[in-house]
Design a protein around this motif. Structure first.
Motif, mmCIF file in Angstrom:
data_model
loop_
_atom_site.group_PDB
_atom_site.id
_atom_site.type_symbol
_atom_site.label_atom_id
_atom_site.label_comp_id
_atom_site.label_asym_id
_atom_site.label_seq_id
_atom_site.Cartn_x
_atom_site.Cartn_y
_atom_site.Cartn_z
ATOM 1 N N ASP A 86 0.800 -1.217 0.000
ATOM 2 C CA ASP A 86 0.000 0.000 0.000
ATOM 3 C C ASP A 86 0.837 1.272 0.000
ATOM 4 O O ASP A 86 0.322 2.367 0.187
ATOM 5 N N ASN A 87 2.151 1.133 -0.197
ATOM 6 C CA ASN A 87 2.991 2.318 -0.372
ATOM 7 C C ASN A 87 2.580 3.062 -1.642
ATOM 8 O O ASN A 87 2.110 2.453 -2.609
ATOM 9 N N ILE A 88 2.778 4.356 -1.622
ATOM 10 C CA ILE A 88 2.605 5.151 -2.836
ATOM 11 C C ILE A 88 3.996 5.485 -3.352
ATOM 12 O O ILE A 88 4.734 6.253 -2.722
ATOM 13 N N THR A 89 4.361 4.868 -4.449
ATOM 14 C CA THR A 89 5.683 5.053 -5.042
ATOM 15 C C THR A 89 5.523 5.615 -6.441
ATOM 16 O O THR A 89 4.825 5.042 -7.274
ATOM 17 N N ILE A 90 6.151 6.750 -6.694
ATOM 18 C CA ILE A 90 6.082 7.398 -8.006
ATOM 19 C C ILE A 90 7.470 7.390 -8.632
ATOM 20 O O ILE A 90 8.445 7.820 -8.008
ATOM 21 N N ASN A 91 7.559 6.880 -9.840
ATOM 22 C CA ASN A 91 8.796 6.967 -10.610
ATOM 23 C C ASN A 91 8.624 8.111 -11.613
ATOM 24 O O ASN A 91 7.950 7.972 -12.624
ATOM 25 N N ALA A 92 9.212 9.261 -11.285
ATOM 26 C CA ALA A 92 9.080 10.455 -12.130
ATOM 27 C C ALA A 92 10.286 10.643 -13.043
ATOM 28 O O ALA A 92 10.551 11.757 -13.503
ATOM 29 N N GLY A 93 11.011 9.564 -13.307
ATOM 30 C CA GLY A 93 12.103 9.639 -14.267
ATOM 31 C C GLY A 93 11.551 9.921 -15.652
ATOM 32 O O GLY A 93 10.607 9.257 -16.091
ATOM 33 N N ARG A 94 12.132 10.893 -16.341
ATOM 34 C CA ARG A 94 11.594 11.277 -17.641
ATOM 35 C C ARG A 94 12.703 11.807 -18.543
ATOM 36 O O ARG A 94 13.502 12.637 -18.125
ATOM 37 N N GLY A 95 12.771 11.316 -19.750
ATOM 38 C CA GLY A 95 13.732 11.827 -20.703
ATOM 39 C C GLY A 95 13.428 13.261 -21.088
ATOM 40 O O GLY A 95 12.260 13.664 -21.120
ATOM 41 N N PHE A 96 14.461 14.053 -21.378
ATOM 42 C CA PHE A 96 14.318 15.449 -21.799
ATOM 43 C C PHE A 96 13.589 16.293 -20.750
ATOM 44 O O PHE A 96 12.861 17.213 -21.079
ATOM 45 N N PHE A 97 13.789 15.961 -19.477
ATOM 46 C CA PHE A 97 13.153 16.688 -18.384
ATOM 47 C C PHE A 97 14.271 17.282 -17.542
ATOM 48 O O PHE A 97 15.069 16.565 -16.951
#
Length: 359
Positions: A86-97
């Motif tokens: 139930d963890n909230i894990t966000i992978n916000a890795g993004r090319g050209f960011f």
């Protein structure tokens, strides 16, 4: 003639208005979902309508930020299965960011959700010893010219005025203004980026024997096998250019880092209840060459001194077993290695972690 011109003018206005209205009604939700790494997977493969209409979480437990290497290297679902489902894990890795875009995105989220980072661990990639060392005031609004639309979800109107003021030419000012205000106009870079994915999805729905890519379909990563050779060529050209660029640069100083984007990111995260943790990002040998010059090594030493000064943790990944064969396009590790690296990183996340306030 005058009547014809007037009718033509009205026709153009009507057509433009209908196209704009249609884009706003049919495209904007999908558009802003797909290009926002803090909300969506930055990809349109296997995404449902329900996903697109989900709101952003009001808080997170774990947040991974950086380039598309982060998207390729960390599997959020696997991370949660190792820790808590139930963890909230966000992978916000993004090319050209850019680093500035990550700062704007987090600031925007905190304006809407003040507890977004409370108790969170924020993992920032460290590729080659230095990250986001650009001056904050000068480079906050930087973006990659061909991907200027990526900054749109994270810019308020007050930010937008500053963004326009930072543009060097009238055409740049016009482009960013049209992107911000016109839904129809901003669909063009959107389709340009995702046309390969649309085609792949259509083809795979008709032909089930298509070879499966060994790259994660996230973070703007191009998984089409025909694009791998082009990606490798770009990687080699970029590494050569970066090494040449180093000859013209001075060594970093602690004062520069104190006023850098990474410093402001660390402060933003800390002041809002989170912890920023750096983790060394495994790289293909072609990229490692850029970080093995005397200039790069000296910069790494200065950066490490700054990290020690700030009390920021660095996760050493030198023991992770990886080779050039594990980078299908030279830029990103394979899906197989992604699973291994996620487990490797999770084993090093040993300290206690309180649940999010929204439990």
């Amino acid at each position: 003639m005058k009547k014809f011109l007037l009718q033509s003018f009205y026709f153009i206005i009507l057509t433009a208005s209908l196209l704009e209205l249609g884009s706003r009604l049919m495209m904007d939700k999908t558009y802003f979902y797909a290009i926002d790494p803090y909300k969506g997977p930055s990809a349109l493969t296997d995404v449902s309508i329900a996903d697109i209409y989900k709101s952003s979480p009001s808080s997170v437990d774990y947040l991974f930020i950086g380039s598309s290497r982060v998207a390729a290297g960390i599997n959020s679902d696997q991370w949660n299965s190792i820790h808590r489902e139930d963890n909230i894990t966000i992978n916000a890795g993004r090319g050209f960011f850019s680093g500035g875009s990550h700062y704007l995105a987090l600031s925007n989220l905190l304006d809407n959700y003040p507890d977004y980072l409370k108790g969170a661990k924020v993992y920032l990639e460290l590729p080659g010893g230095v990250i986001y060392a650009e001056n904050f005031d000068d480079h906050l609004y930087d973006y990659y010219p061909s991907m200027s639309h990526l900054v749109l979800p994270h810019v308020s109107f007050s930010n937008f005025r500053e963004l326009v003021a930072r543009q060097n030419t009238l055409s740049d000012k016009a482009n960013i203004t049209l992107l911000y205000f016109s839904s129809f106009y901003r669909t063009f870079p959107f389709f340009k980026e995702y046309k390969g994915r649309f085609i792949d999805r259509l083809v795979k729905s008709r032909i089930q024997t298509q070879p499966k890519s060994d790259l994660a379909n996230a973070g703007g990563i191009k998984v089409n096998s025909s694009e791998l050779s082009q990606a490798k060529e770009r990687a080699l050209r970029m590494t050569e250019d970066r090494i040449k660029y180093q000859d013209e640069q001075e060594i970093l100083t602690l004062d520069q880092l104190n006023n850098s984007i990474v410093a402001h990111l660390a402060t933003l995260i800390r002041e809002n209840g989170g912890e920023m943790i750096l983790f060394e990002m495994p790289l293909h040998s072609s990229f490692q060459k850029v970080n093995q010059t005397s200039w790069a090594r000296e910069n790494s030493k200065v950066f490490k001194s700054w990290v020690d000064q700030e009390g920021i943790r660095i996760i050493d990944t030198s023991e992770f077993d990886i080779s050039d064969d594990d980078f299908p396009d030279y830029w990103h590790m394979s899906i197989t290695k992604r699973a291994e690296f996620t487990s490797f990183m999770a084993q090093r996340d040993t300290s206690d972690h309180a649940p999010s306030p929204n439990y």
